[in-house]
Design an enzyme around this catalytic site. Structure first.
Site, mmCIF file in Angstrom:
data_model
loop_
_atom_site.group_PDB
_atom_site.id
_atom_site.type_symbol
_atom_site.label_atom_id
_atom_site.label_comp_id
_atom_site.label_asym_id
_atom_site.label_seq_id
_atom_site.Cartn_x
_atom_site.Cartn_y
_atom_site.Cartn_z
ATOM 1 N N CYS A 166 -0.922 4.516 2.089
ATOM 2 C CA CYS A 166 -0.827 3.816 4.094
ATOM 3 C C CYS A 166 -0.466 2.873 4.032
ATOM 4 C CB CYS A 166 -1.867 4.645 4.179
ATOM 5 S SG CYS A 166 -3.507 3.797 2.995
ATOM 6 N N SER A 167 -1.286 2.380 4.621
ATOM 7 C CA SER A 167 -0.842 0.903 4.889
ATOM 8 C C SER A 167 -2.415 -0.388 4.191
ATOM 9 C CB SER A 167 0.000 0.825 6.592
ATOM 10 O OG SER A 167 -1.815 1.345 6.980
ATOM 11 N N CYS A 168 -2.629 -0.169 3.832
ATOM 12 C CA CYS A 168 -3.700 -0.999 3.821
ATOM 13 C C CYS A 168 -3.542 -2.223 3.471
ATOM 14 C CB CYS A 168 -5.168 -0.569 2.655
ATOM 15 S SG CYS A 168 -5.612 1.314 2.576
ATOM 16 N N CYS A 217 0.976 -0.878 -0.205
ATOM 17 C CA CYS A 217 -0.285 -0.074 -0.099
ATOM 18 C C CYS A 217 1.071 1.135 -0.152
ATOM 19 C CB CYS A 217 -0.666 -0.055 1.749
ATOM 20 S SG CYS A 217 -2.529 1.573 0.963
#
Lengths: 102, 218
Positions: free
Chosen positions: B125-127, B122
């Site tokens: 961000c951090s999906c 991702c």
């Protein structure tokens, strides 16, 4: 133009693969984010928008959970869920309690 | 309570660790902020402390073992595999995963083959497919992984100890809040005799992100 959060393809060093235990307070941050989503107070996109409005310097200086709680707090203030003054007073109270610890 | 080195970020230039590592029992500004926000929300009757604990329990109950069961089922049952690749939500709810986990995000399973290796990131961000893997590892959220895996995936995979043949195409999938990916790794050779439960034990977290492959026990 790239946003500072949009890291794909930017130069960076080696990847640190050591394990970091996710701490309880970080799980609480995730829990608050999820509950705000369920209550329809803040969507994921709104949290992301707030993260992307912190400014590059703050974004890169903070840890993952630090910037997520800061973004949430900023959104809750701008939505009128609580005021800056209420937050300041509560932070003072928390700080004071810490000093009372043995 | 001394957990050394609990930072969850890449070491960006200009940000150096203080000599004393940040311990769980130090109440930094941001930890106080979390306490303050939570207590204000509780005082205002928007959430309860019980709800926070319940969500934390849910978070802690999810681990890569969930994803590993899905992969082992797909290896063992061709019909399930076909459904999983076509309509992951239907396949997963048929296995007993709660539908609520998949309501606000689409999950796509990408299958590794002898010709194609898939990797998930991702960049924004951090999906991450938390419903199947739990919370993402620190490196997945790091600046270095997010920045580099899209531009030099083979070099990144090599850092993870994974060397792919040149003829294998590498596909990098960039997740978003609305669309998440899970890699269906290849079933290792010489595992034909193994049960679904035994296969589950071979499936690692990193193999479902794509930074590793599954190997048979030697």
């Amino acid at each position: 133009m790239h946003g500072y959060h949009d890291l794909g393809g930017t130069p960076a060093g080696p990847i640190e693969k050591e394990q970091h235990e996710v701490q309880l307070w970080e799980k609480r941050v995730e829990a608050l984010l999820l509950l705000m989503k369920r209550r329809q107070i803040q969507s994921s996109d709104e949290n992301r928008r707030a993260l992307e409005s912190l400014g590059a310097e703050v974004y890169h200086a903070l840890t993952y959970s630090e910037r997520r709680i800061l973004a949430l707090s900023n959104n809750l203030i701008s939505k009128g869920v609580f005021s800056v003054e209420e937050l300041a007073a509560k932070l003072k109270q928390v700080e004071h309690r810490k000093n009372q610890l043995p | 309570m001394n957990e050394p080195h609990d930072h969850h970020h890449a070491h960006a230039a200009g940000h150096r660790h203080p000599p004393q590592a940040d311990h769980d029992d130090t109440l930094t500004y941001y930890r106080r902020l979390e306490i303050a926000v939570r207590e204000l929300l509780i005082e205002k009757g928007i959430i309860t402390a019980g709800e926070v604990s319940k969500v934390i329990e849910d978070i802690e109950s999810r681990s890569p073992e969930g994803g590993a069961r899905v992969v082992a089922r797909a290896w063992s049952d061709p019909k399930f595999r076909e459904l999983l690749l076509r309509d992951a939500t239907s396949a997963l709810t048929s296995m007993g995963f709660e539908l609520a986990l998949f309501l606000d995000t689409q999950l796509v399973i990408v299958e590794n083959t002898p010709d194609v290796h898939n990797v998930v990131v991702c960049t924004l961000c951090s999906c991450y497919p938390r419903m199947l893997l739990g919370l993402p590892p620190a490196w997945y959220k790091s600046r270095a992984y997010r920045a580099r895996v899209v531009s030099e995936p083979r070099a990144v995979l090599r850092e993870f100890g994974l060397e792919l043949w040149d003829r294998v195409a590498v596909r990098v999938h960039d997740s978003t809040a609305d669309l998440r990916y899970l890699v269906l790794p290849m079933r290792p050779p010489r595992t034909e005799h193994m049960s679904e439960a035994e296969l589950t034990a071979l499936v690692t977290r990193d193999s479902m992100i794509g930074t590793a492959v599954c190997r048979a026990p030697s």
